[in-house]
Design a protein around this motif. Structure first.
Motif, PDB file in Angstrom:
ATOM      1  N   GLN A  18     -27.747  96.622 -18.550  1.00  0.00           N
ATOM      2  CA  GLN A  18     -27.355  96.336 -17.879  1.00  0.00           C
ATOM      3  C   GLN A  18     -26.618  97.786 -17.488  1.00  0.00           C
ATOM      4  O   GLN A  18     -25.673  98.113 -17.109  1.00  0.00           O
ATOM      5  CB  GLN A  18     -26.003  95.573 -18.171  1.00  0.00           C
ATOM      6  CG  GLN A  18     -26.430  93.984 -18.392  1.00  0.00           C
ATOM      7  CD  GLN A  18     -26.892  93.570 -17.216  1.00  0.00           C
ATOM      8  OE1 GLN A  18     -25.616  93.741 -16.081  1.00  0.00           O
ATOM      9  NE2 GLN A  18     -27.841  92.590 -16.326  1.00  0.00           N
ATOM     10  N   GLN A  19     -27.886  99.017 -17.894  1.00  0.00           N
ATOM     11  CA  GLN A  19     -27.123 100.278 -17.326  1.00  0.00           C
ATOM     12  C   GLN A  19     -26.620 100.884 -19.050  1.00  0.00           C
ATOM     13  O   GLN A  19     -25.201 101.570 -19.245  1.00  0.00           O
ATOM     14  CB  GLN A  19     -26.549 100.200 -16.461  1.00  0.00           C
ATOM     15  CG  GLN A  19     -27.499 100.016 -15.304  1.00  0.00           C
ATOM     16  CD  GLN A  19     -29.213 100.449 -15.834  1.00  0.00           C
ATOM     17  OE1 GLN A  19     -28.775 102.234 -15.645  1.00  0.00           O
ATOM     18  NE2 GLN A  19     -29.698 100.540 -15.379  1.00  0.00           N
ATOM     19  N   LEU A  20     -26.476  99.888 -20.018  1.00  0.00           N
ATOM     20  CA  LEU A  20     -25.681 100.566 -21.144  1.00  0.00           C
ATOM     21  C   LEU A  20     -26.428 100.903 -22.180  1.00  0.00           C
ATOM     22  O   LEU A  20     -27.885 100.755 -22.634  1.00  0.00           O
ATOM     23  CB  LEU A  20     -25.557  98.994 -22.450  1.00  0.00           C
ATOM     24  CG  LEU A  20     -24.271  98.918 -20.985  1.00  0.00           C
ATOM     25  CD1 LEU A  20     -23.748  96.996 -21.287  1.00  0.00           C
ATOM     26  CD2 LEU A  20     -23.133  99.381 -20.708  1.00  0.00           C
ATOM     27  N   THR A  53     -22.413 101.886 -25.027  1.00  0.00           N
ATOM     28  CA  THR A  53     -21.949 103.390 -23.778  1.00  0.00           C
ATOM     29  C   THR A  53     -21.871 102.929 -22.904  1.00  0.00           C
ATOM     30  O   THR A  53     -23.549 102.833 -22.882  1.00  0.00           O
ATOM     31  CB  THR A  53     -22.266 104.814 -24.622  1.00  0.00           C
ATOM     32  OG1 THR A  53     -21.654 104.624 -25.977  1.00  0.00           O
ATOM     33  CG2 THR A  53     -21.764 106.242 -24.492  1.00  0.00           C
ATOM     34  N   SER A  54     -21.832 103.508 -21.670  1.00  0.00           N
ATOM     35  CA  SER A  54     -22.263 103.445 -20.445  1.00  0.00           C
ATOM     36  C   SER A  54     -23.403 104.095 -20.123  1.00  0.00           C
ATOM     37  O   SER A  54     -23.013 105.601 -20.581  1.00  0.00           O
ATOM     38  CB  SER A  54     -21.098 103.456 -19.529  1.00  0.00           C
ATOM     39  OG  SER A  54     -21.997 103.525 -17.760  1.00  0.00           O
ATOM     40  N   THR A 109     -24.739 105.511 -17.307  1.00  0.00           N
ATOM     41  CA  THR A 109     -24.331 106.080 -16.098  1.00  0.00           C
ATOM     42  C   THR A 109     -22.887 106.690 -16.146  1.00  0.00           C
ATOM     43  O   THR A 109     -22.897 107.613 -15.456  1.00  0.00           O
ATOM     44  CB  THR A 109     -24.425 105.485 -14.710  1.00  0.00           C
ATOM     45  OG1 THR A 109     -23.211 103.876 -14.923  1.00  0.00           O
ATOM     46  CG2 THR A 109     -25.436 103.963 -15.167  1.00  0.00           C
ATOM     47  N   THR A 156     -12.844  98.855 -24.809  1.00  0.00           N
ATOM     48  CA  THR A 156     -13.043 100.259 -24.519  1.00  0.00           C
ATOM     49  C   THR A 156     -12.333 100.940 -25.572  1.00  0.00           C
ATOM     50  O   THR A 156     -11.409 101.182 -25.987  1.00  0.00           O
ATOM     51  CB  THR A 156     -12.754 100.306 -22.776  1.00  0.00           C
ATOM     52  OG1 THR A 156     -11.612 100.588 -23.277  1.00  0.00           O
ATOM     53  CG2 THR A 156     -13.154  99.742 -22.467  1.00  0.00           C
ATOM     54  N   SER A 200     -20.353 105.407 -15.745  1.00  0.00           N
ATOM     55  CA  SER A 200     -19.553 104.548 -14.806  1.00  0.00           C
ATOM     56  C   SER A 200     -19.039 103.385 -15.825  1.00  0.00           C
ATOM     57  O   SER A 200     -19.812 103.353 -16.695  1.00  0.00           O
ATOM     58  CB  SER A 200     -19.922 104.147 -13.548  1.00  0.00           C
ATOM     59  OG  SER A 200     -20.662 103.279 -13.967  1.00  0.00           O
ATOM     60  N   VAL A 201     -17.416 102.650 -15.183  1.00  0.00           N
ATOM     61  CA  VAL A 201     -17.343 101.655 -15.874  1.00  0.00           C
ATOM     62  C   VAL A 201     -17.821 100.475 -16.372  1.00  0.00           C
ATOM     63  O   VAL A 201     -19.067  99.661 -15.130  1.00  0.00           O
ATOM     64  CB  VAL A 201     -15.658 101.200 -15.350  1.00  0.00           C
ATOM     65  CG1 VAL A 201     -14.904 100.161 -16.423  1.00  0.00           C
ATOM     66  CG2 VAL A 201     -15.264 102.318 -15.667  1.00  0.00           C
ATOM     67  N   PRO A 202     -18.546 100.176 -16.828  1.00  0.00           N
ATOM     68  CA  PRO A 202     -19.767  98.881 -16.542  1.00  0.00           C
ATOM     69  C   PRO A 202     -18.865  97.324 -16.584  1.00  0.00           C
ATOM     70  O   PRO A 202     -18.316  96.959 -16.311  1.00  0.00           O
ATOM     71  CB  PRO A 202     -19.495  98.941 -19.031  1.00  0.00           C
ATOM     72  CG  PRO A 202     -19.524  99.669 -19.320  1.00  0.00           C
ATOM     73  CD  PRO A 202     -18.387 100.400 -18.748  1.00  0.00           C
ATOM     74  N   ASP A 203     -19.915  97.169 -15.612  1.00  0.00           N
ATOM     75  CA  ASP A 203     -19.350  95.330 -14.893  1.00  0.00           C
ATOM     76  C   ASP A 203     -19.280  94.810 -16.150  1.00  0.00           C
ATOM     77  O   ASP A 203     -20.342  93.792 -16.262  1.00  0.00           O
ATOM     78  CB  ASP A 203     -20.186  94.843 -13.731  1.00  0.00           C
ATOM     79  CG  ASP A 203     -19.426  94.154 -12.980  1.00  0.00           C
ATOM     80  OD1 ASP A 203     -18.717  93.378 -13.289  1.00  0.00           O
ATOM     81  OD2 ASP A 203     -19.607  93.789 -12.044  1.00  0.00           O
ATOM     82  N   TRP A 204     -18.061  94.495 -16.735  1.00  0.00           N
ATOM     83  CA  TRP A 204     -17.979  93.824 -17.910  1.00  0.00           C
ATOM     84  C   TRP A 204     -18.502  91.965 -17.185  1.00  0.00           C
ATOM     85  O   TRP A 204     -19.069  91.313 -18.097  1.00  0.00           O
ATOM     86  CB  TRP A 204     -17.159  93.768 -19.139  1.00  0.00           C
ATOM     87  CG  TRP A 204     -16.885  94.756 -19.302  1.00  0.00           C
ATOM     88  CD1 TRP A 204     -15.439  95.941 -19.440  1.00  0.00           C
ATOM     89  CD2 TRP A 204     -17.908  95.301 -20.483  1.00  0.00           C
ATOM     90  NE1 TRP A 204     -15.563  97.010 -20.324  1.00  0.00           N
ATOM     91  CE2 TRP A 204     -16.824  96.479 -20.771  1.00  0.00           C
ATOM     92  CE3 TRP A 204     -18.578  95.225 -21.437  1.00  0.00           C
ATOM     93  CZ2 TRP A 204     -17.479  97.778 -21.922  1.00  0.00           C
ATOM     94  CZ3 TRP A 204     -19.423  95.662 -22.109  1.00  0.00           C
ATOM     95  CH2 TRP A 204     -18.415  97.165 -21.927  1.00  0.00           C
TER      96      TRP A 204
END
Length: 63
Positions: A17-19, A32-33, A35, A60, A37-41
């Motif tokens: 999930q790009q974390l 931590t992201s 990317t 967060t 950007s704000v993760p899509d929780w």
């Protein structure tokens, strides 16, 4: 989510999930992201739930 295999599976799911997983212990993950950007929780919660690891609470650094 207590056994090493479960922790490894959760780590892989979070990374997918790009974390970046900073810390993972039974019942808690600090991420931590990757990317910036704000993760899509909601998507992350659905992914974990589908794998049998429900996420009940997310925060967060600002919380």
């Amino acid at each position: 989510m207590v056994e090493p295999a479960s922790l490894a599976e959760v780590r892989a799911l979070l990374q997918d999930q790009q974390l970046i997983v900073d810390q993972l212990v039974p019942g808690e993950a600090r991420v931590t992201s990757a990317t910036g950007s704000v993760p899509d929780w909601e998507m992350i919660k659905r992914t974990l739930l589908a794998a049998g690891y429900p996420a009940e609470h997310t925060t967060t650094e600002d919380d």
